[in-house]
Motif scaffolding. Structure first.
Motif, PDB file in Angstrom:
ATOM      1  N   ASN A 122       0.807  -1.271   0.052  1.00 37.89           N
ATOM      2  CA  ASN A 122      -0.094   0.051  -0.005  1.00 37.89           C
ATOM      3  C   ASN A 122       0.858   1.147  -0.002  1.00 37.89           C
ATOM      4  N   PHE A 123       0.247   2.363  -0.410  1.00 38.49           N
ATOM      5  CA  PHE A 123       1.173   3.444  -0.168  1.00 38.49           C
ATOM      6  C   PHE A 123       1.780   4.110   0.878  1.00 38.49           C
ATOM      7  N   GLY A 124       1.201   3.754   2.039  1.00 39.45           N
ATOM      8  CA  GLY A 124       1.771   3.844   3.533  1.00 39.45           C
ATOM      9  C   GLY A 124       3.215   3.413   3.410  1.00 39.45           C
ATOM     10  N   VAL A 125       3.468   2.324   2.994  1.00 38.69           N
ATOM     11  CA  VAL A 125       4.989   1.719   3.157  1.00 38.69           C
ATOM     12  C   VAL A 125       6.048   2.697   2.237  1.00 38.69           C
ATOM     13  N   LEU A 198       1.459   4.487  12.018  1.00 35.11           N
ATOM     14  CA  LEU A 198       0.162   4.252  11.194  1.00 35.11           C
ATOM     15  C   LEU A 198      -0.020   2.820  10.718  1.00 35.11           C
ATOM     16  N   LEU A 199       1.212   2.732   9.923  1.00 38.46           N
ATOM     17  CA  LEU A 199       1.098   1.433   8.868  1.00 38.46           C
ATOM     18  C   LEU A 199       0.975   0.325   9.774  1.00 38.46           C
ATOM     19  N   SER A 200       2.143   0.414  10.846  1.00 43.41           N
ATOM     20  CA  SER A 200       1.870  -1.013  11.750  1.00 43.41           C
ATOM     21  C   SER A 200       0.304  -0.996  12.183  1.00 43.41           C
ATOM     22  N   SER A 206      -1.386  -3.123  15.813  1.00 41.44           N
ATOM     23  CA  SER A 206      -0.813  -2.484  16.651  1.00 41.44           C
ATOM     24  C   SER A 206       0.277  -1.472  16.513  1.00 41.44           C
ATOM     25  N   PHE A 207       0.272  -0.283  17.425  1.00 46.93           N
ATOM     26  CA  PHE A 207       1.096   0.921  16.782  1.00 46.93           C
ATOM     27  C   PHE A 207       2.572   0.753  16.638  1.00 46.93           C
ATOM     28  N   LEU A 208       3.147  -0.162  17.695  1.00 46.85           N
ATOM     29  CA  LEU A 208       4.426  -0.752  17.785  1.00 46.85           C
ATOM     30  C   LEU A 208       4.606  -2.085  17.851  1.00 46.85           C
TER      31      LEU A 208
END
Length: 269
Positions: A122-125, A198-200, A206-208
Motif C-alpha cells: 500500500n501507499f503507506g509503505v 500508522l502503517l503498523s 498495533s502501533f508498535l
C-alpha cells in the motif's frame, strides 16, 4: 538496464568526488563547476536505475543492497538542495565521497529478491520509506558539515593552516549547515516514524511491534530531538554540536547495518 545505470551513476559520482577533492588543493573554479555537473548527471542516472528497479520489483528496498542504493540517492538529493541553499559546492568534497562509498557497497553486495507481503502493498509503505530515507540523508549532510567544521577548526588553530583552510567554508557557515540539515532532517524523520506507526496499526493491529529497527529508530529520534533542542534552546553550537552530529550519524549507520542484518523483524519487507 538497472545495473548499467547504477554503474554509470557510480562512475559519475566517483568522477565528481575526485573533482570536488581536487578543488581543495587546486584552483577550485572549473573543478567545482565540473563536479556539480557530474553530480547532477550521476543523480539523473541513479534516479533512472531506481525507477527501473521499482518498475521491475514493485516494492520498496527490501535488503541491505537496496537500502544503501536508495540512501545514496536520498543523500545526493539533500546535498543538491543544500548546495543551492548555501551556494557552496565545496560541501560536496565530503558529501559525494560518502555517496560513492554507499553506492559502491550497494553494487558489491548480492541482490537477493524478496517478495513484499500482501498487507504491505500500500501507499503507506512508500511514504514511510521515502520520508525516513530523506530524514536520515539530511543527518548524513549534518555529519559531513560537522566533519568539515572540526577540520576547519583544527586548521584555524594550527600555525600554518595552508591552502585547505582557504578552500573550506567558514566555521559559521559550516555550523549553519549542520543546523539547517538537522532542521530539515528531524521533521522528515518524525513524519517517517509516524507514518510507520500508522502503517503498523493498519497492518498488524498495533502501533508498535518493537522490532530491532523500530527500537533503534526511536532511540535515534530521541537523540536528534535532544540535539536540536540543545541547539535551539541551550545554545549548543560549534565543536560540541559538531561532535554530537557525528555521533548521531554513527547511530544511523548502526541502525542501517546491524539492525538490518541481525534484527530485521517486521521490517523484513
Amino acid at each position: 538496464m538497472e545495473l548499467t545505470l547504477t554503474y554509470l551513476a557510480l562512475l559519475f559520482y566517483l568522477s565528481a568526488s575526485l573533482a570536488y577533492m581536487g578543488s581543495l588543493i587546486a584552483r577550485p573554479g572549473k573543478l567545482l563547476r565540473a563536479a556539480g555537473i557530474l553530480t547532477r548527471v550521476g543523480f539523473v542516472l541513479h534516479t533512472g536505475a531506481l525507477a527501473v528497479h521499482l518498475y521491475q520489483q514493485g516494492r520498496p528496498p527490501a535488503n541491505l543492497a537496496d537500502w544503501l542504493s536508495f540512501y545514496a540517492w536520498a543523500t545526493v538529493a539533500v546535498y543538491i538542495v543544500t548546495e543551492v541553499h548555501y551556494e557552496s559546492k565545496v560541501i560536496g568534497s565530503f558529501a559525494i565521497p560518502l555517496v560513492v562509498l554507499l553506492l559502491g557497497a550497494s553494487a558489491a553486495l548480492p541482490k537477493t529478491i524478496e517478495t513484499l507481503s500482501p498487507p504491505l502493498k500500500n501507499f503507506g509503505v512508500w511514504t514511510h520509506v521515502i520520508l525516513t530515507l530523506l530524514g536520515n540523508a539530511a543527518f548524513a549532510l549534518a555529519c559531513c558539515g560537522a566533519l568539515m567544521f572540526l577540520v576547519q577548526e583544527w586548521l584555524l588553530k594550527s600555525r600554518h593552516p595552508g591552502i585547505l583552510f582557504e578552500r573550506l567554508p567558514s566555521l559559521k557557515l559550516l555550523d549553519d549547515l549542520c543546523h539547517f540539515s538537522l532542521t530539515l532532517g528531524f521533521p522528515l524523520l518524525t513524519l517517517g516514524l509516524l507514518s510507520g506507526v500508522l502503517l503498523s496499526y493498519s497492518v498488524w493491529g498495533s502501533f508498535l511491534s518493537w522490532d530491532g529497527r523500530q527500537i533503534w529508530s526511536t532511540i535515534t529520534w530521541v537523540f536528534y530531538a535532544a540535539l536540536l533542542h540543545g541547539r535551539l534552546a541551550g545554545g549548543w553550537r560549534g565543536r560540541k554540536a559538531a561532535i554530537l552530529s557525528i555521533i548521531g550519524f554513527c547511530g544511523v549507520v548502526f541502525g542501517f547495518l546491524v539492525a538490518n542484518l541481525l534484527i530485521r523483524g517486521t521490517h523484513a519487507f
